[in-house]
Design an enzyme around this catalytic site. Structure first.
Site, PDB file in Angstrom:
ATOM      1  CB  ILE A 217      40.818  72.965  28.348  1.00 28.53           C
ATOM      2  CG1 ILE A 217      41.108  71.787  29.277  1.00 28.53           C
ATOM      3  CG2 ILE A 217      40.620  72.466  26.914  1.00 28.53           C
ATOM      4  CD1 ILE A 217      39.967  70.799  29.394  1.00 28.53           C
ATOM      5  CD  GLU A 218      37.415  76.898  26.202  1.00 31.77           C
ATOM      6  OE1 GLU A 218      37.718  77.715  25.309  1.00 31.77           O
ATOM      7  OE2 GLU A 218      36.691  75.912  25.988  1.00 31.77           O
ATOM      8  CB  SER A 219      42.519  80.949  28.165  1.00 31.72           C
ATOM      9  OG  SER A 219      42.368  80.814  29.582  1.00 31.72           O
TER      10      SER A 219
ATOM     11  NE  ARG B  83      42.650  79.325  21.755  1.00 31.56           N
ATOM     12  CZ  ARG B  83      41.846  78.525  22.440  1.00 31.56           C
ATOM     13  NH1 ARG B  83      42.302  77.839  23.468  1.00 31.56           N
ATOM     14  NH2 ARG B  83      40.579  78.390  22.121  1.00 31.56           N
TER      15      ARG B  83
ATOM     16  CE1 TYR C 127      37.238  72.584  25.566  1.00 29.62           C
ATOM     17  CE2 TYR C 127      35.390  71.681  26.797  1.00 29.62           C
ATOM     18  CZ  TYR C 127      36.252  72.726  26.519  1.00 29.62           C
ATOM     19  OH  TYR C 127      36.117  73.911  27.206  1.00 29.62           O
TER      20      TYR C 127
END
Length: 278
Positions: A132-134, A278, A236
Site C-alpha cells: 500500500i505504501e510503496s 508517486r 487505508y
C-alpha cells in the site's frame, strides 16, 4: 544484489505480450550473477499467462467466506468483509499488470520482512502494508516527502535512527527502513492497542487517532468513527484488507506471474540515488 541492480529491476519489471524479451535487464542481472534460468519455463509461463482471463468479479458470499478463513489465521483479527472492502478487492483485480509486478517482487522482500516482524513479535500480515505504501519500491518519493519502501517522513525516520543527509538516505535501504517500520508499529500498538487504529495512525499520524479517540470517549472502533478520519485513512484499512485477500487468492482469479526472483534481498551498502515520485 546491490542497490543499482535493484533499481534496474524496479524500472524494468514489465513484460510485453507481443515480444517476450529474454535480454530484459532482470535476466541480464541474473545471467551476470551466474544464475541459470530455464528459458523453456519462462516461455511456458508467458503463454499460460496470456491464455487465461483474469476473474475480476467475486460474489459477496464467496468473499465473506474467504476473508473469514484468512481472519481465523490472522493475529490481527481485522480481515472482515464489508462493501468498501469488496469494492477495493474488485478494483485491485482489474489492475492485472500492477498485481503481476507486485506479486513477482514478494519473493525478493517478504522473507526479510517476515524475519524482522517476527523478531518484534508482530503479525506477519503487516508485510502487506509495504504494498500500500510503496508498491514494494524502495526508492519511491511521495509528493509529501515520504520516502522508501515504508514511506517514512524525514522527522519520523530520524526518530528511529535512519540517517538522512545529502550523501545517502537510510529510508531507501529496505533492511534499515523495515527495522524502523517494525519499531514504529510496535510503538503505535503499545500506545493504542487496536490494530485498525494502529494502521490508521501509521497512515495519518498518532495525533490524528488520539484526537478521534478524545472526541469519541476513547471508544476504539474504526468503522463506527470512519468519517472522523481523513479520506486517505478511511480507505487505508479497506485497502489493507483487500491486499491481504489478493495476495492469498490471486491464483483463484487466474493471475499468474513469471518465475520469482532466485535471490532474496540482502543489503550490501547505502548510496545516494535518484528517486521517482508517486
Amino acid at each position: 544484489m546491490n542497490v543499482k541492480n535493484l533499481i534496474k529491476i524496479h524500472k524494468n519489471l514489465s513484460f510485453n505480450k507481443k515480444k517476450f524479451n529474454l535480454n530484459h535487464t532482470i535476466f541480464k542481472i541474473f545471467r551476470d550473477k551466474k544464475f541459470v534460468l530455464s528459458y523453456k519455463m519462462l516461455y511456458e509461463s508467458s503463454i499460460k499467462k496470456y491464455n487465461n482471463i483474469i476473474i475480476t468479479r467475486i460474489t459477496s458470499e464467496k468473499l465473506r467466506i474467504r476473508l473469514n478463513i484468512l481472519n481465523q489465521k490472522s493475529h490481527m483479527k481485522i480481515l472482515k468483509y464489508n462493501s468498501i472492502v469488496h469494492a477495493y478487492v474488485e478494483s485491485y483485480l482489474r489492475m492485472g499488470k500492477y498485481l503481476e509486478k507486485i506479486i513477482s517482487l514478494t519473493d525478493l522482500y517478504f522473507p526479510m520482512f517476515e524475519k524482522k516482524l517476527d523478531s518484534y513479535n508482530l503479525p506477519k500480515e503487516l508485510k502487506y502494508l509495504a504494498i500500500i505504501e510503496s508498491n514494494l519500491n524502495p526508492i519511491i518519493l511521495s509528493k509529501a516527502g515520504a520516502r522508501g519502501i515504508w514511506q517514512f517522513m524525514p522527522n519520523t525516520g530520524k526518530i528511529y535512527k535512519l540517517k538522512i543527509n545529502n550523501i545517502y538516505d537510510d529510508r531507501n535501504d529496505p533492511v534499515k527502513s523495515t527495522e524502523a517500520a517494525c519499531r514504529h508499529i510496535k510503538y503505535l500498538y503499545r500506545k493504542i492497542g487496536d490494530w485498525e487504529l494502529v494502521l490508521a495512525a501509521y497512515n495519518s499520524g498518532l495525533r490524528t487517532v488520539e484526537k478521534v479517540l478524545q472526541k469519541n470517549r476513547n471508544k476504539k472502533d474504526f468503522w463506527t468513527f470512519l468519517d472522523f478520519f481523513p479520506k486517505e485513512t478511511q480507505n487505508y484499512i479497506p485497502r489493507f484488507i483487500a491486499i491481504n485477500y489478493i495476495m492469498n487468492y490471486y491464483k483463484e482469479h487466474n493471475i499468474y506471474i513469471y518465475d520469482s526472483f532466485p535471490k532474496k534481498y540482502i543489503r550490501k551498502n547505502s548510496i545516494s540515488i535518484s528517486t521517482t515520485t508517486r
